[in-house]
Design an enzyme around this catalytic site. Structure first.
Site, PDB file in Angstrom:
ATOM      1  N   ASP A  38       0.826  -1.212   0.000  1.00  0.00           N
ATOM      2  CA  ASP A  38       0.000   0.000   0.000  1.00  0.00           C
ATOM      3  C   ASP A  38       0.861   1.263   0.000  1.00  0.00           C
ATOM      4  OD1 ASP A  38      -2.410   1.383   0.049  1.00  0.00           O
ATOM      5  OD2 ASP A  38      -3.219   0.270   1.745  1.00  0.00           O
ATOM      6  N   ASP A  56     -10.351   3.349  -3.368  1.00  0.00           N
ATOM      7  CA  ASP A  56     -11.073   2.169  -2.887  1.00  0.00           C
ATOM      8  C   ASP A  56     -12.479   2.057  -3.455  1.00  0.00           C
ATOM      9  OD1 ASP A  56      -8.815   1.863  -1.434  1.00  0.00           O
ATOM     10  OD2 ASP A  56      -9.788   1.847   0.531  1.00  0.00           O
TER      11      ASP A  56
END
Ligand code: GAL
Length: 388
Positions: free
Chosen positions: A136, A191
């Site tokens: 990430d 997301d």
């Protein structure tokens, strides 16, 4: 020269988009070894493993502290048996285990990131038997993304265990331009959120519904192929959208050759969700060996038609209805021509005939006559065409 030696990724992985499950969409930070083991059990008992799913991925929050030598440890409260034991359990089921880290000092949920510990972490994951690393991009401030992701790629390669490297920097730094030789897939967007056409505002960032994520793929298909995929994010199938929306979501992700990573609770999914996730004809479209991402062929506003070249001269054709009401649609194949400059496919429908099959209803026909269908609101119809 030293750095050059290991400047490689494991090429044999993800020759077709990866199939699996990830904890984040349903569980967020609430991860523990018992739940992960149950998810592996459910992947087998639901038929998902037989359908081709392989990875059980733990997202953020599995981490404990680093030890005095800087080696990362699993959270002792939630993973008391440790990651090696968990990987052994998952492997014994014939599945693979994935883990999550971050290029910065801390992960998005504030756990230890891998910055400055890349080689140590890759070595630790390899020693545990990890098969997949999602990496990430929180807390990265002034870090250069290409070197940060390349460093972790090199660290994984040096650790010597083939691990799929899943890049997650939300498309912020155009990973499609530089990540082909760095990772096996890269997120193209922020997301996902389980809604059809919404932007869910979190203040400093937003998460996105099915259509906004689809629309953000414009221009990216030329960058995808075997071993390096555009990742449209983990799926929200079974997480609250309608049956038609779920089917459209799953079918679109399959057509776009995105990794298909389920994000629902596999232990108690409905039969409808199970049927969707294990739908053989849809998975075959996603897993087709040519690895060509679908292109938008016809755009009529509310109705869009996507086409994906497949092996043996087949094509998948998806009719998408973005609208809030069902729509009737007719296509006279004979008046249409398809040209894909990227994969070099071309069809003169007036000269070349195909048999088609609706992969959900089983209905059959040929491209010799006009095709008429009703596409549900927020839904799709998917045909597989085979040359006559
Ligand atoms: C986000 C990422 C999500 C999830 C989350 C964990 O940055 O896009 O998929 O991994 O972090 O904190």
């Amino acid at each position: 020269m030293g750095a050059q030696v290991y400047a490689q990724k494991f090429e044999q992985i993800a020759r077709t988009p990866q199939l699996g499950w990830n904890s984040w969409n349903t569980f967020g930070c609430n991860v523990n070894e018992k739940m992960i083991r149950e998810m592996a059990d459910a992947m087998v008992s639901s038929g998902m493993k037989d359908a081709g799913y392989e990875y059980i991925n733990i997202d953020d929050c599995w981490h404990g502290e680093r030890d005095k030598n800087g080696f990362i440890q699993a959270d002792k409260k939630h993973f008391p048996s440790g990651m090696k034991a968990l990987a052994d359990y998952v492997h014994a089921k014939g599945l693979k285990l994935g883990i999550y880290s971050d290029a910065g000092n801390t992960t998005c949920a504030g756990r230890p990131g891998s910055r400055g510990h890349e080689y140590q972490d890759a070595l630790t994951y390899a020693s545990w038997g990890i098969d997949y690393v999602k990496y990430d991009w929180c807390d990265t401030k002034d870090i250069n993304p290409v070197s940060a992701y390349s460093t972790m790629r090199d660290a994984i390669y040096k650790a010597g265990r083939p691990m799929l490297f899943s890049i997650c920097e939300w498309g912020d730094n155009k990973p499609w331009d530089w990540a082909k030789d760095v990772g096996h897939s890269w997120r193209t967007t922020g997301d996902i959120y389980p809604c059809w056409n919404c932007e869910h505002n979190h203040g400093s960032w937003s998460s996105w519904g099915v259509l906004p994520i689809l629309d953000k793929q414009t221009g990216l298909r030329k960058f995808a192929g075997p071993g390096h995929w555009n990742d449209m994010d983990m799926m929200e199938v079974g997480n609250g959208m309608t049956a038609d929306e779920d089917r459209a979501h799953f079918s679109l992700w399959a057509m776009m050759a995105s990794p298909l990573i389920a994000g629902n609770d596999l232990r108690n999914m409905s039969d409808a969700t199970k049927q969707l996730l294990t739908h053989k004809d849809t998975l075959a479209i996603n897993q087709d060996k040519l690895g060509i991402q679908a292109m938008k062929w016809i755009d009529e506003g509310a109705i869009e038609i996507f086409i994906k070249p497949l092996e043996k001269g087949d094509y998948a054709v998806l009719f998408l209805n973005r609208d809030d009401v069902a729509r009737d649609y007719s296509l006279d194949w004979n008046f249409h021509y398809m040209k894909d400059d990227i994969s070099k496919h071309e069809i003169f429908f007036d000269k070349k005939r195909f048999n088609w099959r609706d992969i959900w209803t089983g209905e059959k026909g040929t491209t010799g006559s006009q095709y008429t269908t009703r596409i549900p609101a927020h839904g799709v119809v998917v045909l597989r065409l085979s040359p006559q």
